[in-house]
Design a protein around this motif. Structure first.
Motif, PDB file in Angstrom:
ATOM      1  N   THR A   1       0.842  -1.187   0.000  1.00 38.08           N
ATOM      2  CA  THR A   1       0.000   0.000   0.000  1.00 38.08           C
ATOM      3  C   THR A   1       0.884   1.245   0.000  1.00 38.08           C
ATOM      4  O   THR A   1       1.789   1.360   0.824  1.00 38.08           O
ATOM      5  N   LEU A   2       0.630   2.174  -0.908  1.00 34.30           N
ATOM      6  CA  LEU A   2       1.374   3.427  -0.960  1.00 34.30           C
ATOM      7  C   LEU A   2       0.742   4.410   0.021  1.00 34.30           C
ATOM      8  O   LEU A   2      -0.403   4.823  -0.148  1.00 34.30           O
ATOM      9  N   LEU A   3       1.490   4.793   1.048  1.00 29.04           N
ATOM     10  CA  LEU A   3       0.963   5.689   2.073  1.00 29.04           C
ATOM     11  C   LEU A   3       1.219   7.144   1.740  1.00 29.04           C
ATOM     12  O   LEU A   3       0.345   7.993   1.899  1.00 29.04           O
ATOM     13  N   ILE A   4       2.448   7.457   1.304  1.00 22.52           N
ATOM     14  CA  ILE A   4       2.854   8.835   1.006  1.00 22.52           C
ATOM     15  C   ILE A   4       3.688   8.819  -0.267  1.00 22.52           C
ATOM     16  O   ILE A   4       4.545   7.951  -0.449  1.00 22.52           O
ATOM     17  N   ASN A   5       3.453   9.777  -1.153  1.00 23.75           N
ATOM     18  CA  ASN A   5       4.300   9.944  -2.335  1.00 23.75           C
ATOM     19  C   ASN A   5       4.207  11.396  -2.789  1.00 23.75           C
ATOM     20  O   ASN A   5       3.202  11.801  -3.361  1.00 23.75           O
ATOM     21  N   ASP A   6       5.260  12.187  -2.489  1.00 27.48           N
ATOM     22  CA  ASP A   6       5.249  13.587  -2.890  1.00 27.48           C
ATOM     23  C   ASP A   6       6.122  13.844  -4.113  1.00 27.48           C
ATOM     24  O   ASP A   6       6.405  14.979  -4.464  1.00 27.48           O
ATOM     25  N   GLY A   7       6.565  12.779  -4.765  1.00 25.94           N
ATOM     26  CA  GLY A   7       7.428  12.926  -5.938  1.00 25.94           C
ATOM     27  C   GLY A   7       8.885  12.702  -5.633  1.00 25.94           C
ATOM     28  O   GLY A   7       9.647  12.294  -6.507  1.00 25.94           O
ATOM     29  N   ASN A   8       9.303  12.977  -4.392  1.00 32.07           N
ATOM     30  CA  ASN A   8      10.690  12.758  -3.982  1.00 32.07           C
ATOM     31  C   ASN A   8      10.806  11.792  -2.812  1.00 32.07           C
ATOM     32  O   ASN A   8      11.850  11.188  -2.603  1.00 32.07           O
ATOM     33  N   TYR A   9       9.747  11.674  -2.023  1.00 32.77           N
ATOM     34  CA  TYR A   9       9.758  10.847  -0.825  1.00 32.77           C
ATOM     35  C   TYR A   9       8.492   9.994  -0.801  1.00 32.77           C
ATOM     36  O   TYR A   9       7.401  10.485  -1.108  1.00 32.77           O
ATOM     37  N   ALA A  10       8.656   8.736  -0.459  1.00 26.32           N
ATOM     38  CA  ALA A  10       7.495   7.845  -0.432  1.00 26.32           C
ATOM     39  C   ALA A  10       7.588   6.903   0.763  1.00 26.32           C
ATOM     40  O   ALA A  10       8.682   6.542   1.202  1.00 26.32           O
ATOM     41  N   GLU A  11       6.427   6.541   1.301  1.00 26.30           N
ATOM     42  CA  GLU A  11       6.329   5.504   2.318  1.00 26.30           C
ATOM     43  C   GLU A  11       5.370   4.432   1.811  1.00 26.30           C
ATOM     44  O   GLU A  11       4.275   4.735   1.320  1.00 26.30           O
ATOM     45  N   ILE A  12       5.805   3.182   1.920  1.00 27.86           N
ATOM     46  CA  ILE A  12       5.031   2.050   1.417  1.00 27.86           C
ATOM     47  C   ILE A  12       4.861   1.037   2.540  1.00 27.86           C
ATOM     48  O   ILE A  12       5.817   0.737   3.260  1.00 27.86           O
ATOM     49  N   GLU A  13       3.667   0.527   2.690  1.00 23.59           N
ATOM     50  CA  GLU A  13       3.391  -0.529   3.667  1.00 23.59           C
ATOM     51  C   GLU A  13       3.214  -1.841   2.920  1.00 23.59           C
ATOM     52  O   GLU A  13       2.446  -1.927   1.959  1.00 23.59           O
ATOM     53  N   VAL A  14       3.958  -2.870   3.339  1.00 18.67           N
ATOM     54  CA  VAL A  14       3.913  -4.167   2.678  1.00 18.67           C
ATOM     55  C   VAL A  14       3.500  -5.224   3.706  1.00 18.67           C
ATOM     56  O   VAL A  14       4.063  -5.294   4.800  1.00 18.67           O
ATOM     57  N   GLN A  15       2.531  -6.051   3.359  1.00 17.76           N
ATOM     58  CA  GLN A  15       2.099  -7.155   4.215  1.00 17.76           C
ATOM     59  C   GLN A  15       2.403  -8.471   3.515  1.00 17.76           C
ATOM     60  O   GLN A  15       1.956  -8.711   2.384  1.00 17.76           O
ATOM     61  N   ILE A  16       3.205  -9.315   4.163  1.00 14.67           N
ATOM     62  CA  ILE A  16       3.603 -10.601   3.598  1.00 14.67           C
ATOM     63  C   ILE A  16       3.128 -11.706   4.538  1.00 14.67           C
ATOM     64  O   ILE A  16       3.418 -11.682   5.736  1.00 14.67           O
ATOM     65  N   LEU A  17       2.406 -12.646   4.010  1.00 14.11           N
ATOM     66  CA  LEU A  17       1.825 -13.714   4.817  1.00 14.11           C
ATOM     67  C   LEU A  17       2.531 -15.050   4.573  1.00 14.11           C
ATOM     68  O   LEU A  17       3.004 -15.329   3.454  1.00 14.11           O
ATOM     69  N   TYR A  18       2.635 -15.853   5.637  1.00 20.07           N
ATOM     70  CA  TYR A  18       3.094 -17.230   5.563  1.00 20.07           C
ATOM     71  C   TYR A  18       4.557 -17.348   5.117  1.00 20.07           C
ATOM     72  O   TYR A  18       4.958 -18.336   4.526  1.00 20.07           O
ATOM     73  N   LEU A  19       5.349 -16.300   5.391  1.00 19.31           N
ATOM     74  CA  LEU A  19       6.782 -16.358   5.107  1.00 19.31           C
ATOM     75  C   LEU A  19       7.539 -15.954   6.368  1.00 19.31           C
ATOM     76  O   LEU A  19       7.023 -15.181   7.184  1.00 19.31           O
ATOM     77  N   PRO A  20       8.744 -16.459   6.562  1.00 16.86           N
ATOM     78  CA  PRO A  20       9.466 -16.195   7.820  1.00 16.86           C
ATOM     79  C   PRO A  20       9.788 -14.708   7.999  1.00 16.86           C
ATOM     80  O   PRO A  20      10.132 -14.011   7.038  1.00 16.86           O
ATOM     81  N   ALA A  21       9.676 -14.246   9.240  1.00 17.67           N
ATOM     82  CA  ALA A  21       9.946 -12.845   9.558  1.00 17.67           C
ATOM     83  C   ALA A  21      11.428 -12.594   9.840  1.00 17.67           C
ATOM     84  O   ALA A  21      11.814 -11.476  10.167  1.00 17.67           O
TER      85      ALA A  21
END
Length: 333
Positions: A1-21
């Motif tokens: 999920t793209l949370l923030i994107n101002d053209g130079n800076y971005a924050e992305i949230e990634v959810q991964i299931l059933y794989l080792p942490a």
């Protein structure tokens, strides 16, 4: 999920299931090439008409950034070196002050700048580059208004003051010197090759790239010196009439006011198809300005063009497919 994107800076949230942490994961991304207009054209001539071994194909490649307001531009570290020797008296020093004031009034928030003026001696508005804001603009305009012409022409000392101030700059900013003079060096280092070597050593010691643009005013300038100072430092030189100073320099500044891609380079794949590209050293890319690259090709195939550079401290690459035709295209000749 793209949370923030101002053209130079971005924050992305990634959810991964059933794989080792306890494992590192790598996120891959690509930059949107729509922000840079890329266009190529080509034509060919009969092999019998080719004067050399570089092939019968000719092409032009054009890169142009988004010209619209609101596009993010790269900060500048900027110095204006102003000749105030005696020969600049009268209308020339008035034009010099007007051009300098115009440039200061059209700097961008985030830029750092200084004014260095010289004759027999050298002065500068500050000992180092100042952050551009309304207060420093007012100080600089007052300083410019006090510049008067007298004395000889000590070019080497002017650069000795101006160049070391770029020690605190880096390759994430557009580092620019505009230098104009109406005469040859008559004080300090005066011999052309020695003066070139002197300036180049100063620039090397800063350990950063500086784009040096030179302007010669009137018939008495050292054209070889100004041409080589610019060409050796990824800049341009121009020679003006005595009454052209203000108009030409102010218009030129507007073309380099908003840099968007630094330290540019271009490559072609597959290799060996494209030859003799010019300019050999590409300029920075500025908003509202086209980068035009011309060259030759040996075979009529499609090639991949990669335009690379640095934007906001991050390496970026734009890719484009260039069609190289096998016949004469009269509209492109």
């Amino acid at each position: 999920t793209l949370l923030i994107n101002d053209g130079n800076y971005a924050e992305i949230e990634v959810q991964i299931l059933y794989l080792p942490a306890n494992t590192n994961y790598e996120l891959s991304y690509t930059l949107n090439s729509d922000e840079l207009g890329l266009f190529g054209m080509s034509t060919s001539i009969l092999p019998v008409d080719v004067p050399d071994e570089y092939g019968s194909g000719y092409f032009v490649f054009i890169a142009e950034p988004d010209p619209n307001d609101g596009v993010d531009v790269i900060d500048k570290v900027f110095t204006l070196i102003v000749d105030r020797s005696g020969s600049m008296s009268g209308n020339k020093i008035i034009q010099a002050r007007n051009a300098s004031s115009f440039i200061v009034e059209n700097l961008n928030e985030g830029d750092r700048f200084n004014i260095v003026d010289f004759s027999s001696s050298v002065s500068s508005c500050w000992d180092s580059h100042a952050e551009y804001n309304p207060a420093t603009e007012e100080i600089a305009l007052d300083y410019i208004s006090s510049i008067n012409a007298s004395g000889s022409t000590n070019i080497s000392e002017a650069f000795n003051v101006a160049v070391p101030q770029f020690d605190t700059a880096n390759d994430d900013t557009a580092n620019i010197i505009i230098f104009f003079t109406d005469g040859e060096a008559t004080a300090g280092v005066t011999e052309t090759n020695s003066l070139l070597e002197y300036v180049q050593n100063l620039i090397i010691q800063t350990a950063t790239d500086i784009n040096l643009f030179t302007f010669g005013i009137g018939p008495s300038v050292n054209t070889q010196l100004l041409t080589l100072l610019a060409s050796q430092n990824n800049g341009l030189s121009e020679f003006l009439g005595s009454d052209d100073l203000e108009e030409i320099i102010t218009q030129f500044y507007l073309t380099i006011r908003n840099p968007v891609l630094l330290n540019t380079s271009m490559s072609f794949m597959p290799e060996g198809i494209v030859l003799e590209t010019y300019p050999e050293i590409l300029p920075n890319l500025y908003q509202g300005q086209q980068m035009i690259v011309a060259g030759r090709y040996t075979q009529p195939v499609n090639v991949s063009v990669s335009l690379s550079g640095n934007a906001f401290g991050v390496p970026v690459t734009y890719d484009y497919e260039l069609v190289l035709v096998d016949s004469a295209s009269t509209r492109y000749q």
